[in-house]
Design a protein around this motif. Sequence first.
Motif, PDB file in Angstrom:
ATOM      1  N   LEU A  86       0.826  -1.204   0.000  1.00  0.00           N
ATOM      2  CA  LEU A  86       0.000   0.000   0.000  1.00  0.00           C
ATOM      3  C   LEU A  86       0.862   1.256   0.000  1.00  0.00           C
ATOM      4  N   GLY A  87       1.944   1.219   0.781  1.00  0.00           N
ATOM      5  CA  GLY A  87       2.855   2.361   0.787  1.00  0.00           C
ATOM      6  C   GLY A  87       3.489   2.590  -0.575  1.00  0.00           C
ATOM      7  N   ALA A  88       3.840   1.503  -1.275  1.00  0.00           N
ATOM      8  CA  ALA A  88       4.402   1.633  -2.614  1.00  0.00           C
ATOM      9  C   ALA A  88       3.384   2.218  -3.583  1.00  0.00           C
ATOM     10  N   ALA A  89       2.115   1.789  -3.458  1.00  0.00           N
ATOM     11  CA  ALA A  89       1.066   2.311  -4.342  1.00  0.00           C
ATOM     12  C   ALA A  89       0.871   3.809  -4.143  1.00  0.00           C
ATOM     13  N   VAL A  90       0.800   4.236  -2.878  1.00  0.00           N
ATOM     14  CA  VAL A  90       0.649   5.672  -2.611  1.00  0.00           C
ATOM     15  C   VAL A  90       1.882   6.436  -3.062  1.00  0.00           C
ATOM     16  N   VAL A  92      -3.220  11.642   2.610  1.00  0.00           N
ATOM     17  CA  VAL A  92      -3.558  10.300   2.107  1.00  0.00           C
ATOM     18  C   VAL A  92      -2.755   9.243   2.846  1.00  0.00           C
ATOM     19  N   LEU A  93      -1.491   9.519   3.119  1.00  0.00           N
ATOM     20  CA  LEU A  93      -0.633   8.549   3.800  1.00  0.00           C
ATOM     21  C   LEU A  93      -1.138   8.242   5.206  1.00  0.00           C
ATOM     22  N   VAL A  94      -1.398   9.287   5.999  1.00  0.00           N
ATOM     23  CA  VAL A  94      -1.808   9.058   7.384  1.00  0.00           C
ATOM     24  C   VAL A  94      -3.225   8.491   7.453  1.00  0.00           C
ATOM     25  N   MET A 125       5.899  -2.623  12.863  1.00  0.00           N
ATOM     26  CA  MET A 125       6.855  -2.821  11.771  1.00  0.00           C
ATOM     27  C   MET A 125       6.170  -2.668  10.417  1.00  0.00           C
ATOM     28  N   GLY A 126       4.942  -3.191  10.290  1.00  0.00           N
ATOM     29  CA  GLY A 126       4.213  -3.034   9.043  1.00  0.00           C
ATOM     30  C   GLY A 126       3.922  -1.575   8.740  1.00  0.00           C
ATOM     31  N   ALA A 127       3.496  -0.822   9.760  1.00  0.00           N
ATOM     32  CA  ALA A 127       3.215   0.604   9.553  1.00  0.00           C
ATOM     33  C   ALA A 127       4.488   1.371   9.220  1.00  0.00           C
ATOM     34  N   ALA A 128       5.590   1.016   9.870  1.00  0.00           N
ATOM     35  CA  ALA A 128       6.856   1.691   9.587  1.00  0.00           C
ATOM     36  C   ALA A 128       7.314   1.420   8.160  1.00  0.00           C
ATOM     37  N   PHE A 129       7.174   0.169   7.716  1.00  0.00           N
ATOM     38  CA  PHE A 129       7.527  -0.153   6.326  1.00  0.00           C
ATOM     39  C   PHE A 129       6.667   0.642   5.346  1.00  0.00           C
ATOM     40  N   GLU A 130       5.381   0.763   5.667  1.00  0.00           N
ATOM     41  CA  GLU A 130       4.478   1.492   4.772  1.00  0.00           C
ATOM     42  C   GLU A 130       4.905   2.945   4.624  1.00  0.00           C
ATOM     43  N   VAL A 131       5.223   3.588   5.737  1.00  0.00           N
ATOM     44  CA  VAL A 131       5.612   5.002   5.685  1.00  0.00           C
ATOM     45  C   VAL A 131       6.951   5.164   4.971  1.00  0.00           C
ATOM     46  N   LEU A 132       7.920   4.311   5.287  1.00  0.00           N
ATOM     47  CA  LEU A 132       9.249   4.464   4.698  1.00  0.00           C
ATOM     48  C   LEU A 132       9.232   4.189   3.188  1.00  0.00           C
ATOM     49  N   VAL A 133       8.531   3.130   2.782  1.00  0.00           N
ATOM     50  CA  VAL A 133       8.453   2.818   1.355  1.00  0.00           C
ATOM     51  C   VAL A 133       7.756   3.941   0.600  1.00  0.00           C
ATOM     52  N   CYS A 134       6.657   4.418   1.163  1.00  0.00           N
ATOM     53  CA  CYS A 134       5.912   5.501   0.522  1.00  0.00           C
ATOM     54  C   CYS A 134       6.762   6.765   0.431  1.00  0.00           C
ATOM     55  N   PHE A 135       7.509   7.063   1.479  1.00  0.00           N
ATOM     56  CA  PHE A 135       8.328   8.277   1.502  1.00  0.00           C
ATOM     57  C   PHE A 135       9.444   8.198   0.467  1.00  0.00           C
ATOM     58  N   VAL A 136      10.099   7.042   0.383  1.00  0.00           N
ATOM     59  CA  VAL A 136      11.217   6.906  -0.556  1.00  0.00           C
ATOM     60  C   VAL A 136      10.741   7.016  -2.005  1.00  0.00           C
ATOM     61  N   ILE A 137       9.647   6.341  -2.342  1.00  0.00           N
ATOM     62  CA  ILE A 137       9.171   6.341  -3.728  1.00  0.00           C
ATOM     63  C   ILE A 137       8.624   7.704  -4.122  1.00  0.00           C
ATOM     64  N   SER A 186       3.228  10.112  11.766  1.00  0.00           N
ATOM     65  CA  SER A 186       2.514   8.947  11.217  1.00  0.00           C
ATOM     66  C   SER A 186       2.432   7.830  12.244  1.00  0.00           C
ATOM     67  N   MET A 187       3.518   7.588  12.969  1.00  0.00           N
ATOM     68  CA  MET A 187       3.508   6.529  13.986  1.00  0.00           C
ATOM     69  C   MET A 187       2.602   6.898  15.165  1.00  0.00           C
ATOM     70  N   LEU A 188       2.611   8.171  15.553  1.00  0.00           N
ATOM     71  CA  LEU A 188       1.706   8.597  16.624  1.00  0.00           C
ATOM     72  C   LEU A 188       0.253   8.399  16.216  1.00  0.00           C
ATOM     73  N   LEU A 189      -0.056   8.752  14.980  1.00  0.00           N
ATOM     74  CA  LEU A 189      -1.419   8.562  14.494  1.00  0.00           C
ATOM     75  C   LEU A 189      -1.760   7.083  14.394  1.00  0.00           C
ATOM     76  N   PHE A 190      -0.788   6.270  14.007  1.00  0.00           N
ATOM     77  CA  PHE A 190      -1.012   4.823  13.942  1.00  0.00           C
ATOM     78  C   PHE A 190      -1.360   4.267  15.316  1.00  0.00           C
TER      79      PHE A 190
END
Length: 212
Positions: A81-85, A106-108, A157-169, A184-188
């Motif tokens: 999902l992070g990659a898609a966003v 959209v990310l949060v 870990m899943g939420a962290a991967f989502e944010v990091l992948v989305c941020f990098v792409i 993002s983690m606080l909101l998660f």
Amino acid sequence: AMFVQAYQQRLEPQILKRVAHAYEEKGLTVQEMLLARSGARLGKYAVPFFTQLGTLLQRKLAITMRNPLAIILPLLIPAALGAAVGFMFRGVGDEGLMEQISFVFVLVTLLGLGGLGLMPILIEARHYMKLETSETLYTEAASVLSSFLVDVPLAFMGAAFEVLVCFVISGMDVEHLVTIFTWSMLLFFFYDSLFGLVAAFAQDGQQGMSVA
């Protein structure tokens, strides 16, 4: 007839005397018998809290490790999902402020609503927990803490991967990484706690989804 007569004359009085003596003699109570055993523990539960926690944690880990999808999906789906966003907002770092705000929103939002799918699982686990705690096998706190020590790190870990992948792409500037990741983690954690609260009092998955 001679056997019956001999029994009534010789054995029956002795048996009745022994029964009367045993009836009058006061034996040990249940508490005294438990105290007589080495290592016995009196109380509502047979073992201390940390023994309950350790046993439940071992069972939770064994159930999780037995099902590879229970480990792969919480990590793979958020990353996808992070990659898609990220591809949707690719190059947003070079855009204006409004486009970047839309990206973060959209990310949060996607990150927060991701916990909705776990609510039916939490409600089902709560059902089994209440059945077992009604038999005083363990405390509710031990069950909740054992699930917390396994499920929350995996979801984090899943939420962290989502944010990091989305941020990098997406191509956002690296100087914004700490701010976006922290919020993002606080909101998660906020939404994860909120959905856990709803799952704690909802009667079934449908009611929980409606309330959330």
